[in-house]
Enzyme design. Sequence first.
Site, PDB file in Angstrom:
ATOM      1  N   ARG A  70       3.289   0.164   0.727  1.00  0.00           N
ATOM      2  CA  ARG A  70       3.710  -0.875   1.675  1.00  0.00           C
ATOM      3  C   ARG A  70       4.904  -0.417   2.513  1.00  0.00           C
ATOM      4  O   ARG A  70       5.008  -0.757   3.708  1.00  0.00           O
ATOM      5  CB  ARG A  70       4.056  -2.143   0.899  1.00  0.00           C
ATOM      6  CG  ARG A  70       4.350  -3.364   1.758  1.00  0.00           C
ATOM      7  CD  ARG A  70       4.342  -4.604   0.888  1.00  0.00           C
ATOM      8  NE  ARG A  70       4.628  -5.811   1.653  1.00  0.00           N
ATOM      9  CZ  ARG A  70       5.779  -6.469   1.616  1.00  0.00           C
ATOM     10  NH1 ARG A  70       6.783  -6.024   0.857  1.00  0.00           N
ATOM     11  NH2 ARG A  70       5.955  -7.573   2.319  1.00  0.00           N
ATOM     12  N   HIS A  74       5.180  -0.718   6.589  1.00  0.00           N
ATOM     13  CA  HIS A  74       6.244  -1.473   7.254  1.00  0.00           C
ATOM     14  C   HIS A  74       7.144  -0.573   8.082  1.00  0.00           C
ATOM     15  O   HIS A  74       7.795  -1.045   9.014  1.00  0.00           O
ATOM     16  CB  HIS A  74       7.048  -2.255   6.227  1.00  0.00           C
ATOM     17  CG  HIS A  74       6.362  -3.499   5.764  1.00  0.00           C
ATOM     18  ND1 HIS A  74       7.034  -4.641   5.397  1.00  0.00           N
ATOM     19  CD2 HIS A  74       5.044  -3.793   5.630  1.00  0.00           C
ATOM     20  CE1 HIS A  74       6.160  -5.580   5.054  1.00  0.00           C
ATOM     21  NE2 HIS A  74       4.951  -5.083   5.174  1.00  0.00           N
ATOM     22  N   ASN A 102      10.538  -8.105   5.072  1.00  0.00           N
ATOM     23  CA  ASN A 102      11.100  -7.177   4.077  1.00  0.00           C
ATOM     24  C   ASN A 102      12.102  -7.800   3.111  1.00  0.00           C
ATOM     25  O   ASN A 102      12.247  -7.345   1.974  1.00  0.00           O
ATOM     26  CB  ASN A 102      11.777  -6.002   4.793  1.00  0.00           C
ATOM     27  CG  ASN A 102      10.794  -5.144   5.552  1.00  0.00           C
ATOM     28  OD1 ASN A 102       9.663  -4.954   5.125  1.00  0.00           O
ATOM     29  ND2 ASN A 102      11.218  -4.619   6.699  1.00  0.00           N
ATOM     30  N   HIS A 201      -4.512  -4.206  -0.019  1.00  0.00           N
ATOM     31  CA  HIS A 201      -4.234  -5.372  -0.856  1.00  0.00           C
ATOM     32  C   HIS A 201      -5.095  -5.394  -2.116  1.00  0.00           C
ATOM     33  O   HIS A 201      -5.052  -6.363  -2.877  1.00  0.00           O
ATOM     34  CB  HIS A 201      -4.428  -6.665  -0.065  1.00  0.00           C
ATOM     35  CG  HIS A 201      -3.325  -6.941   0.902  1.00  0.00           C
ATOM     36  ND1 HIS A 201      -3.333  -8.013   1.775  1.00  0.00           N
ATOM     37  CD2 HIS A 201      -2.159  -6.285   1.144  1.00  0.00           C
ATOM     38  CE1 HIS A 201      -2.222  -7.999   2.512  1.00  0.00           C
ATOM     39  NE2 HIS A 201      -1.506  -6.953   2.141  1.00  0.00           N
TER      40      HIS A 201
END
Length: 337
Positions: A70, A74, A102, A201
């Site tokens: 992740r 990001h 975040n 996911h």
Amino acid sequence: MAASTGGCLVLLACLVVSPLLLGGAAHGHPWGGLFPQFYDHSCPQAKEIVRSIVAQVVARETRMAASLLRLHFHDCFVQGCDASLLLDNSTGIVSEKGSNPNSNSARGFEVIDEIKVALESACPGTVSCADILALAARDSTLLVGGPYWEVPLGRRDSLGASIQGSNNDIPAPNNTLPTIITKFKRQGLDIVDVVALSGAHTVGLSRCTSFRQRLYNQSGNGMADFTLDASYAAYLRTNCPRSGGDDNLFPLDFVSPAKFDNFYFKNLLVGKGLLSSDEVLLTKSAETAALVKAYADDVHLFFQHFAQSMVKMGNVSPLTGAQGEVRKNCRRINGSR
């Protein structure tokens, strides 16, 4: 349950994606100036150092694999893959760590620090923090059963951050499908990338606050999301109340949350996708729904597309050559205090 710390966990995890399949050929090179052998002479042990530390960390806590994956997402969605996410607050820099996507959510920064210390000891001032993020994401995926891909390298680190970009550019759990697609398109990513990368996911956890609206007030009428399986919704309500419990954690894939597989897509087909941004892939577009069904039916196809999309995402606006720098400490630019 700890993940294995070496080798391919399933046959498909050994999939190697051909460079010819990996998207744009900017500057006459399939990776736009990045290439997997970038450190072969300047720091030949770089990949093994990253792999070893990630393996140790994931063996202690399987969830960290999803967290490291992740971080790369990001980072790349804000200013490109330049490690801007890793910068702490300092003079002239407002850290992206405090953004809505975040704050109290992004984790794994100390793992990147550990890797950086080891690399600085072995090859001072050589391996960028942006490349560490890309390698750690690949190694994490592989360690929990996902596909292998060659990671193009040679990124440099940014000299600044953008909390505004972090707040605005990273897809959110409650975004509509058109908004999600638009955010991907801004990064040069297409519909296949949207669905394939959403498949990340299949591992990891999400906070109650990210999906509460689906349980209690999806359409502003005080009712649950009608696309959510009723028994699954009832289960989620047991630990995600109407108020409170914001940080209570639930698996994004309730069937096999610690294994990288295609159950995420199978769950969507039966109304058991956790986030609204997951379920809309099936319910709001025939094109994305077709991909969901294809990946649910064929894990090999999902792995192939995921690997290709990860390389494509990792090539979003990288700093190269004389651009940026190689940070000695991933949390601050060189020369700062």
